[in-house]
Every structure is written in structure tokens, then in C-alpha cells.
Design a protein around this motif. Structure first.
Motif, PDB file in Angstrom:
ATOM      1  N   GLY A 276      44.427  38.017  48.763  1.00  0.00           N
ATOM      2  CA  GLY A 276      43.872  38.448  50.038  1.00  0.00           C
ATOM      3  C   GLY A 276      42.434  38.895  49.902  1.00  0.00           C
ATOM      4  O   GLY A 276      41.590  38.578  50.741  1.00  0.00           O
ATOM      5  N   VAL A 277      42.131  39.621  48.835  1.00  0.00           N
ATOM      6  CA  VAL A 277      40.753  40.052  48.573  1.00  0.00           C
ATOM      7  C   VAL A 277      39.872  38.826  48.370  1.00  0.00           C
ATOM      8  O   VAL A 277      38.803  38.704  48.977  1.00  0.00           O
ATOM      9  CB  VAL A 277      40.678  40.979  47.337  1.00  0.00           C
ATOM     10  N   TYR A 278      40.299  37.906  47.520  1.00  0.00           N
ATOM     11  CA  TYR A 278      39.493  36.721  47.233  1.00  0.00           C
ATOM     12  C   TYR A 278      39.250  35.889  48.489  1.00  0.00           C
ATOM     13  O   TYR A 278      38.137  35.428  48.732  1.00  0.00           O
ATOM     14  CB  TYR A 278      40.167  35.856  46.171  1.00  0.00           C
ATOM     15  N   ASN A 279      40.283  35.686  49.289  1.00  0.00           N
ATOM     16  CA  ASN A 279      40.115  34.914  50.524  1.00  0.00           C
ATOM     17  C   ASN A 279      39.165  35.609  51.485  1.00  0.00           C
ATOM     18  O   ASN A 279      38.338  34.958  52.133  1.00  0.00           O
ATOM     19  CB  ASN A 279      41.464  34.668  51.189  1.00  0.00           C
ATOM     20  N   PHE A 280      39.280  36.937  51.595  1.00  0.00           N
ATOM     21  CA  PHE A 280      38.362  37.681  52.460  1.00  0.00           C
ATOM     22  C   PHE A 280      36.929  37.516  51.981  1.00  0.00           C
ATOM     23  O   PHE A 280      36.034  37.200  52.766  1.00  0.00           O
ATOM     24  CB  PHE A 280      38.752  39.163  52.519  1.00  0.00           C
ATOM     25  N   VAL A 281      36.694  37.764  50.692  1.00  0.00           N
ATOM     26  CA  VAL A 281      35.338  37.667  50.137  1.00  0.00           C
ATOM     27  C   VAL A 281      34.783  36.261  50.357  1.00  0.00           C
ATOM     28  O   VAL A 281      33.634  36.105  50.787  1.00  0.00           O
ATOM     29  CB  VAL A 281      35.324  38.052  48.638  1.00  0.00           C
ATOM     30  N   PHE A 282      35.567  35.243  50.107  1.00  0.00           N
ATOM     31  CA  PHE A 282      35.110  33.868  50.314  1.00  0.00           C
ATOM     32  C   PHE A 282      34.715  33.647  51.775  1.00  0.00           C
ATOM     33  O   PHE A 282      33.701  33.011  52.065  1.00  0.00           O
ATOM     34  CB  PHE A 282      36.183  32.859  49.895  1.00  0.00           C
ATOM     35  N   GLY A 283      35.494  34.175  52.690  1.00  0.00           N
ATOM     36  CA  GLY A 283      35.248  33.985  54.114  1.00  0.00           C
ATOM     37  C   GLY A 283      34.045  34.724  54.671  1.00  0.00           C
ATOM     38  O   GLY A 283      33.655  34.499  55.809  1.00  0.00           O
ATOM     39  N   THR A 284      33.434  35.604  53.887  1.00  0.00           N
ATOM     40  CA  THR A 284      32.281  36.368  54.384  1.00  0.00           C
ATOM     41  C   THR A 284      30.947  35.717  54.051  1.00  0.00           C
ATOM     42  O   THR A 284      29.900  36.300  54.330  1.00  0.00           O
ATOM     43  CB  THR A 284      32.284  37.810  53.833  1.00  0.00           C
ATOM     44  N   ALA A 285      30.986  34.537  53.459  1.00  0.00           N
ATOM     45  CA  ALA A 285      29.760  33.777  53.162  1.00  0.00           C
ATOM     46  C   ALA A 285      28.737  34.592  52.377  1.00  0.00           C
ATOM     47  O   ALA A 285      27.560  34.601  52.700  1.00  0.00           O
ATOM     48  CB  ALA A 285      29.151  33.236  54.464  1.00  0.00           C
ATOM     49  N   GLY A 286      29.206  35.311  51.365  1.00  0.00           N
ATOM     50  CA  GLY A 286      28.298  36.044  50.490  1.00  0.00           C
ATOM     51  C   GLY A 286      27.951  37.456  50.903  1.00  0.00           C
ATOM     52  O   GLY A 286      27.199  38.135  50.210  1.00  0.00           O
ATOM     53  N   ARG A 287      28.459  37.924  52.031  1.00  0.00           N
ATOM     54  CA  ARG A 287      28.154  39.299  52.451  1.00  0.00           C
ATOM     55  C   ARG A 287      28.958  40.325  51.657  1.00  0.00           C
ATOM     56  O   ARG A 287      28.575  41.476  51.564  1.00  0.00           O
ATOM     57  CB  ARG A 287      28.384  39.465  53.946  1.00  0.00           C
ATOM     58  N   PHE A 288      30.097  39.922  51.089  1.00  0.00           N
ATOM     59  CA  PHE A 288      30.912  40.795  50.238  1.00  0.00           C
ATOM     60  C   PHE A 288      31.061  40.164  48.864  1.00  0.00           C
ATOM     61  O   PHE A 288      30.973  38.939  48.722  1.00  0.00           O
ATOM     62  CB  PHE A 288      32.319  40.978  50.833  1.00  0.00           C
ATOM     63  N   CYS A 289      31.303  41.011  47.871  1.00  0.00           N
ATOM     64  CA  CYS A 289      31.674  40.514  46.551  1.00  0.00           C
ATOM     65  C   CYS A 289      32.915  41.265  46.086  1.00  0.00           C
ATOM     66  O   CYS A 289      33.215  42.353  46.578  1.00  0.00           O
ATOM     67  CB  CYS A 289      30.531  40.640  45.546  1.00  0.00           C
ATOM     68  N   ALA A 290      33.640  40.647  45.155  1.00  0.00           N
ATOM     69  CA  ALA A 290      34.823  41.274  44.571  1.00  0.00           C
ATOM     70  C   ALA A 290      34.360  42.174  43.432  1.00  0.00           C
ATOM     71  O   ALA A 290      33.550  41.765  42.602  1.00  0.00           O
ATOM     72  CB  ALA A 290      35.769  40.196  44.048  1.00  0.00           C
ATOM     73  N   ALA A 291      34.857  43.407  43.386  1.00  0.00           N
ATOM     74  CA  ALA A 291      34.436  44.380  42.372  1.00  0.00           C
ATOM     75  C   ALA A 291      35.597  44.736  41.462  1.00  0.00           C
ATOM     76  O   ALA A 291      36.721  44.913  41.917  1.00  0.00           O
ATOM     77  CB  ALA A 291      33.893  45.634  43.048  1.00  0.00           C
ATOM     78  N   PHE A 292      35.288  44.827  40.168  1.00  0.00           N
ATOM     79  CA  PHE A 292      36.289  45.182  39.164  1.00  0.00           C
ATOM     80  C   PHE A 292      35.740  46.334  38.337  1.00  0.00           C
ATOM     81  O   PHE A 292      34.750  46.169  37.625  1.00  0.00           O
ATOM     82  CB  PHE A 292      36.566  44.001  38.236  1.00  0.00           C
ATOM     83  N   GLY A 293      36.371  47.497  38.422  1.00  0.00           N
ATOM     84  CA  GLY A 293      36.003  48.615  37.567  1.00  0.00           C
ATOM     85  C   GLY A 293      36.675  48.451  36.230  1.00  0.00           C
ATOM     86  O   GLY A 293      37.874  48.201  36.157  1.00  0.00           O
ATOM     87  N   ARG A 294      35.901  48.541  35.147  1.00  0.00           N
ATOM     88  CA  ARG A 294      36.438  48.355  33.813  1.00  0.00           C
ATOM     89  C   ARG A 294      36.381  49.668  33.042  1.00  0.00           C
ATOM     90  O   ARG A 294      35.530  50.510  33.291  1.00  0.00           O
ATOM     91  CB  ARG A 294      35.631  47.311  33.041  1.00  0.00           C
ATOM     92  N   THR A 295      37.265  49.777  32.088  1.00  0.00           N
ATOM     93  CA  THR A 295      37.238  50.898  31.156  1.00  0.00           C
ATOM     94  C   THR A 295      37.234  50.313  29.746  1.00  0.00           C
ATOM     95  O   THR A 295      37.309  49.103  29.574  1.00  0.00           O
ATOM     96  CB  THR A 295      38.461  51.817  31.342  1.00  0.00           C
ATOM     97  N   LYS A 296      37.159  51.146  28.754  1.00  0.00           N
ATOM     98  CA  LYS A 296      37.106  50.674  27.360  1.00  0.00           C
ATOM     99  C   LYS A 296      38.304  49.800  27.000  1.00  0.00           C
ATOM    100  O   LYS A 296      38.196  48.918  26.173  1.00  0.00           O
ATOM    101  CB  LYS A 296      37.008  51.865  26.413  1.00  0.00           C
ATOM    102  N   LYS A 297      39.449  50.033  27.638  1.00  0.00           N
ATOM    103  CA  LYS A 297      40.609  49.199  27.314  1.00  0.00           C
ATOM    104  C   LYS A 297      40.404  47.745  27.743  1.00  0.00           C
ATOM    105  O   LYS A 297      41.030  46.845  27.219  1.00  0.00           O
ATOM    106  CB  LYS A 297      41.884  49.767  27.946  1.00  0.00           C
ATOM    107  N   HIS A 298      39.499  47.505  28.708  1.00  0.00           N
ATOM    108  CA  HIS A 298      39.225  46.143  29.160  1.00  0.00           C
ATOM    109  C   HIS A 298      38.218  45.423  28.271  1.00  0.00           C
ATOM    110  O   HIS A 298      38.256  44.222  28.132  1.00  0.00           O
ATOM    111  CB  HIS A 298      38.684  46.141  30.597  1.00  0.00           C
ATOM    112  N   ASN A 299      37.269  46.179  27.726  1.00  0.00           N
ATOM    113  CA  ASN A 299      36.186  45.561  26.970  1.00  0.00           C
ATOM    114  C   ASN A 299      35.541  46.631  26.093  1.00  0.00           C
ATOM    115  O   ASN A 299      35.095  47.652  26.588  1.00  0.00           O
ATOM    116  CB  ASN A 299      35.167  44.971  27.947  1.00  0.00           C
ATOM    117  N   ALA A 300      35.444  46.374  24.820  1.00  0.00           N
ATOM    118  CA  ALA A 300      34.903  47.376  23.899  1.00  0.00           C
ATOM    119  C   ALA A 300      33.409  47.604  24.090  1.00  0.00           C
ATOM    120  O   ALA A 300      32.908  48.670  23.786  1.00  0.00           O
ATOM    121  CB  ALA A 300      35.191  46.959  22.464  1.00  0.00           C
TER     122      ALA A 300
END
Length: 180
Positions: free
Chosen positions: A106-130
């Protein structure tokens, strides 16, 4: 550790009502929905996806590096969120895409439908990437044919900066309205 070069140890930080009141008192006098327009660069909507609704807030960024809370609230669906985005004259938005697999499409479809006005955001912590960078942007292919913008950021770093630089020390001009 950052300020005194002491060994790091895990400590919890609490944000008190008094800290919020101090930030309001230190802010220019304005009301929700009525930040000053002079020097305005952009209005940014940030959205947190939850099980039953979408929580959002809008901040207005200015040429001098200051940031004003414009408005906040919740929407029951993507159309209500889009309506608020237009109503509050926003320029750009970010949506938390890391919540749950059932909400991600749902997030991806929404972001795609906004023609670049929104982006998908991912908060990362050390467990995701050293080796985290404060943030990085790029593109994400969502179904083999469509591409959306994405932002990945070091969530712990930005939480710490918000607490230290804004709330505790007041070094960053981050303003709150009188009627908050």
C-alpha cells in the motif's frame, strides 16, 4: 560520548512536558497552521503508517535553517492523506515504509501514484547495516516494472540529534506553535 569523550553507556532519555513548553516559549509567536511565510523554502509532510490509520505531521523549512510545525493529525486512508497534503500546500512528503509487510504494498502503490511528491522512508539501526550513513537516497524497484524514490536513514542518530540539539540544548531553530 560525543560531547565529553566519555565511554558510551546505554541511558534512556525522557522528554518532559516542561521541555516541550520551553521549546514553545522559545519559538516565534505563531499558531498551528499559521507559520510565518517569509523565508519559506518547503513544506514537508512526514507519515507514520500504523495498523488502522496514517499519522502525519507537516513542518515548514526556512532559508535560515529553521523549521516550524505547521499541523499534525491522522487520516484513515491514502485519499484522506492526499487531501491534507493539498490542503496544507505541501511540496514534498516521506512515508514510513518499514512498518509491516502487509502495509508495504500500500505504501509503495501510494508513493508511485504521487508522481515523485512522496518517497518511501526506511529508518535503519545498526542491526540493519554495520556502517550507517546519516541518510541516503535512491530508487527502489517495486514490482519488476515500477520504480519509486526511497530514503534510508540512521534512526538512532536522528533521534539523538532531535533530543540533544533541539529539545535539550536548543541549538537548532526548531519551532512549535503557541496553541500546541
Amino acid at each position: 560520548n560525543r560531547e565529553l569523550a566519555l565511554p558510551w553507556k546505554m541511558e534512556g532519555s525522557r522528554i518532559s512536558t516542561a521541555m516541550i513548553r520551553e521549546r514553545i516559549d522559545a519559538s516565534p509567536k505563531y499558531l498551528l497552521g499559521q507559520p510565518p511565510e517569509e523565508g519559506r523554502l518547503v513544506r514537508l509532510m512526514a507519515v507514520d503508517v500504523q495498523q488502522t490509520e496514517l499519522w502525519w505531521l507537516v513542518r515548514q523549512l526556512h532559508e535560515d535553517g529553521s523549521s516550524y510545525l505547521v499541523q499534525y493529525g491522522s487520516a484513515l486512508g491514502w485519499s484522506g492523506l492526499s487531501e491534507k497534503f493539498r490542503e496544507l500546500n505541501c511540496n514534498w512528503g516521506i512515508v514510513d515504509a518499514g512498518y509491516a509487510a502487509k502495509a508495504t504494498s500500500g505504501v509503495y502503490n501510494f508513493v508511485f501514484g504521487t508522481a515523485g511528491r512522496f518517497c518511501a522512508a526506511f529508518g535503519r539501526t545498526k542491526k540493519h547495516n554495520a556502517s550507517l550513513k546519516p541518510w541516503e537516497t535512491g530508487e527502489l524497484q517495486i514490482d519488476g516494472t515500477r520504480t519509486i524514490r526511497q530514503m534510508r536513514f540512521d534512526a538512532l542518530l536522528w533521534q539523538e540529534r532531535l533530543y540533544h540539539d533541539v529539545l535539550r540544548d536548543g541549538r537548532v531553530p526548531w519551532y512549535l506553535p503557541r496553541d500546541l
